[in-house]
Scaffold this active site. Structure first.
Site, PDB file in Angstrom:
ATOM      1  N   ASP A 156      -1.175  -6.424  -0.350  1.00  0.00           N
ATOM      2  CA  ASP A 156      -1.090  -5.742   0.947  1.00  0.00           C
ATOM      3  C   ASP A 156      -2.477  -5.202   1.304  1.00  0.00           C
ATOM      4  O   ASP A 156      -3.058  -4.427   0.547  1.00  0.00           O
ATOM      5  CB  ASP A 156      -0.098  -4.579   0.814  1.00  0.00           C
ATOM      6  CG  ASP A 156       0.445  -4.119   2.140  1.00  0.00           C
ATOM      7  OD1 ASP A 156       0.240  -4.815   3.152  1.00  0.00           O
ATOM      8  OD2 ASP A 156       1.117  -3.058   2.154  1.00  0.00           O
ATOM      9  N   GLU A 179       9.532  -4.513  10.469  1.00  0.00           N
ATOM     10  CA  GLU A 179       9.965  -3.229   9.879  1.00  0.00           C
ATOM     11  C   GLU A 179      10.556  -2.293  10.925  1.00  0.00           C
ATOM     12  O   GLU A 179       9.957  -2.065  11.991  1.00  0.00           O
ATOM     13  CB  GLU A 179       8.763  -2.551   9.192  1.00  0.00           C
ATOM     14  CG  GLU A 179       9.120  -1.165   8.643  1.00  0.00           C
ATOM     15  CD  GLU A 179       8.094  -0.570   7.698  1.00  0.00           C
ATOM     16  OE1 GLU A 179       7.096  -1.237   7.386  1.00  0.00           O
ATOM     17  OE2 GLU A 179       8.312   0.584   7.267  1.00  0.00           O
ATOM     18  N   GLU A 189      -1.010  -5.605   8.710  1.00  0.00           N
ATOM     19  CA  GLU A 189      -0.196  -5.005   9.760  1.00  0.00           C
ATOM     20  C   GLU A 189      -0.771  -5.307  11.142  1.00  0.00           C
ATOM     21  O   GLU A 189      -1.993  -5.341  11.311  1.00  0.00           O
ATOM     22  CB  GLU A 189      -0.137  -3.480   9.564  1.00  0.00           C
ATOM     23  CG  GLU A 189       0.564  -3.062   8.287  1.00  0.00           C
ATOM     24  CD  GLU A 189       0.678  -1.534   8.154  1.00  0.00           C
ATOM     25  OE1 GLU A 189       0.317  -0.805   9.110  1.00  0.00           O
ATOM     26  OE2 GLU A 189       1.143  -1.093   7.093  1.00  0.00           O
ATOM     27  N   ASP A 220       0.840  -1.200   0.000  1.00  0.00           N
ATOM     28  CA  ASP A 220       0.000   0.000   0.000  1.00  0.00           C
ATOM     29  C   ASP A 220       0.877   1.253   0.000  1.00  0.00           C
ATOM     30  O   ASP A 220       0.372   2.378  -0.070  1.00  0.00           O
ATOM     31  CB  ASP A 220      -1.011  -0.009   1.157  1.00  0.00           C
ATOM     32  CG  ASP A 220      -0.349   0.004   2.522  1.00  0.00           C
ATOM     33  OD1 ASP A 220       0.893  -0.112   2.598  1.00  0.00           O
ATOM     34  OD2 ASP A 220      -1.079   0.119   3.531  1.00  0.00           O
ATOM     35  N   SER A 221       2.207   1.062   0.017  1.00  0.00           N
ATOM     36  CA  SER A 221       3.128   2.174  -0.222  1.00  0.00           C
ATOM     37  C   SER A 221       2.889   2.766  -1.607  1.00  0.00           C
ATOM     38  O   SER A 221       3.403   3.841  -1.916  1.00  0.00           O
ATOM     39  CB  SER A 221       4.581   1.706  -0.085  1.00  0.00           C
ATOM     40  OG  SER A 221       4.809   0.528  -0.827  1.00  0.00           O
ATOM     41  N   LYS A 280      -0.809  -9.699   3.072  1.00  0.00           N
ATOM     42  CA  LYS A 280      -0.081  -9.198   4.238  1.00  0.00           C
ATOM     43  C   LYS A 280      -0.974  -8.211   4.979  1.00  0.00           C
ATOM     44  O   LYS A 280      -1.686  -7.431   4.350  1.00  0.00           O
ATOM     45  CB  LYS A 280       1.211  -8.502   3.790  1.00  0.00           C
ATOM     46  CG  LYS A 280       1.950  -7.788   4.897  1.00  0.00           C
ATOM     47  CD  LYS A 280       3.286  -7.244   4.456  1.00  0.00           C
ATOM     48  CE  LYS A 280       3.243  -5.850   3.892  1.00  0.00           C
ATOM     49  NZ  LYS A 280       2.695  -4.828   4.795  1.00  0.00           N
TER      50      LYS A 280
HETATM   51  O1  KIV Z   1       3.359  -1.060   1.617  1.00  0.00           O
HETATM   52  C1  KIV Z   1       4.520  -1.450   1.703  1.00  0.00           C
HETATM   53  O2  KIV Z   1       5.330  -1.366   0.783  1.00  0.00           O
HETATM   54  C2  KIV Z   1       4.921  -2.050   2.963  1.00  0.00           C
HETATM   55  C3  KIV Z   1       6.351  -1.951   3.319  1.00  0.00           C
HETATM   56  C4  KIV Z   1       6.652  -0.599   3.850  1.00  0.00           C
HETATM   57  C5  KIV Z   1       6.726  -2.962   4.285  1.00  0.00           C
HETATM   58  O3  KIV Z   1       4.100  -2.516   3.689  1.00  0.00           O
END
Ligand code: KIV
Length: 282
Positions: A85, A184, A117, A46-47, A115
């Site tokens: 994500d 992280e 968090e 989600d980056s 994934k």
């Molecule tokens: O969204 C992402 O790229 C991530 C990384 C910062 C671990 O979750």
């Protein structure tokens, strides 16, 4: 052609001490480059909120955006393990929402894993996804979706007390049934302890070298993302300056009549030019 890795390969690699290579990608061309380069895993993080859409953080990112980018990445990297994500508010609300949204990643974008968090606070979410038959990767330490609650994008576990909390999160994620874990922005000694203690593969982003693999954000690695550069980033090239220079050169060529040249033009078929000019005669 590379053989696509699966979850058991990452367990075998942990066992053998072979490092897993993991990068983010958000689009078809970058996914192709990643597959050609032999990456073991791709994260459609989600980056993308910051790296692709120019948001200040990851919070505004939606499920539809994530699905669209995962779909493009899957087409670019059909033989690489792709991780979707889960964006903010796609799983925080309930186990049911988590399962429904995670299921969308698998059904609509053919990802291999999802994934999410959080540590102790998301154990029931992890359990629900695992019970639904999905491959799940936990993410602890600095969790950007809750950076507000953490007081900003700050490294975690830097005191003995905080480090013990990070370890508690790691154990909770494994106990909940997650298949792998990302840590992280945590001191290397804490991440090393976690990687040695857990039986599941543990990956680092900004958590030192003693984990079972490494993740970096591709936009940092290639020098494309310019808003800020975390301490843990290693920049392998500077595409921002390469692309900007190419665009400057293009502008200069157009303004000064150097582009396009004859070789860039579609010419008329043999004998057609004369006929055309004759037809156009007043
Ligand atoms: O969204 C992402 O790229 C991530 C990384 C910062 C671990 O979750």
């Amino acid at each position: 052609m590379a053989v696509k890795k699966a979850i058991h390969d990452f367990y075998r690699m942990k066992e053998a001490g072979e490092k897993v290579t993991w990068l983010t990608a958000y689009d078809f061309p970058t996914a192709r480059f990643a597959e050609a380069a032999g990456l073991d895993m791709i994260l459609v993080g989600d980056s993308l909120g910051m790296c692709v859409y120019g948001y200040r953080g990851t919070v505004p990112v939606t499920m539809d955006q994530c699905i669209g980018h995962c779909d493009a990445v899957r087409r670019g990297a059909p033989d690489t393990f792709v991780v979707g994500d889960m964006p903010f508010m796609s799983y925080q609300t309930s186990d049911e929402d988590a399962v429904r949204n995670a299921g969308r990643f698998l059904k609509e974008a053919d990802v291999d894993a999802v994934k999410l968090e959080g540590g102790t606070r998301v154990v029931s979410r992890i359990r629900s996804l695992v019970d639904a038959g999905m491959v799940v990767i936990g993410h602890i330490g600095l969790t950007p979706q809750s950076s507000g609650a953490l007081g900003g994008h700050k490294a975690q576990g830097r005191t003995a007390k905080d480090a013990a909390l990070v370890v508690e999160d790691a154990l909770a994620v494994q106990r909940a049934g997650a298949h792998m874990l990302l840590v992280e922005a945590v001191p290397p000694e804490v991440a090393r302890y976690i990687a040695q203690t857990l039986t599941i593969p543990v990956f680092s982003i900004g958590a030192g070298k003693d984990c079972d693999g490494q993740l970096l954000i591709v936009s940092d690695l290639i020098g494309q993302f310019q808003a800020f550069t975390p301490k843990f980033v290693k920049k392998y090239c500077d595409v921002a300056s390469i692309i900007t220079q190419a665009m400057r050169d293009y502008c200069a060529d157009v303004r000064e009549g150097r582009f396009p040249e004859d070789q860039h033009c579609y010419h008329m078929m043999d004998g057609e030019k004369e006929k055309f000019l004759a037809r156009m005669k007043p």
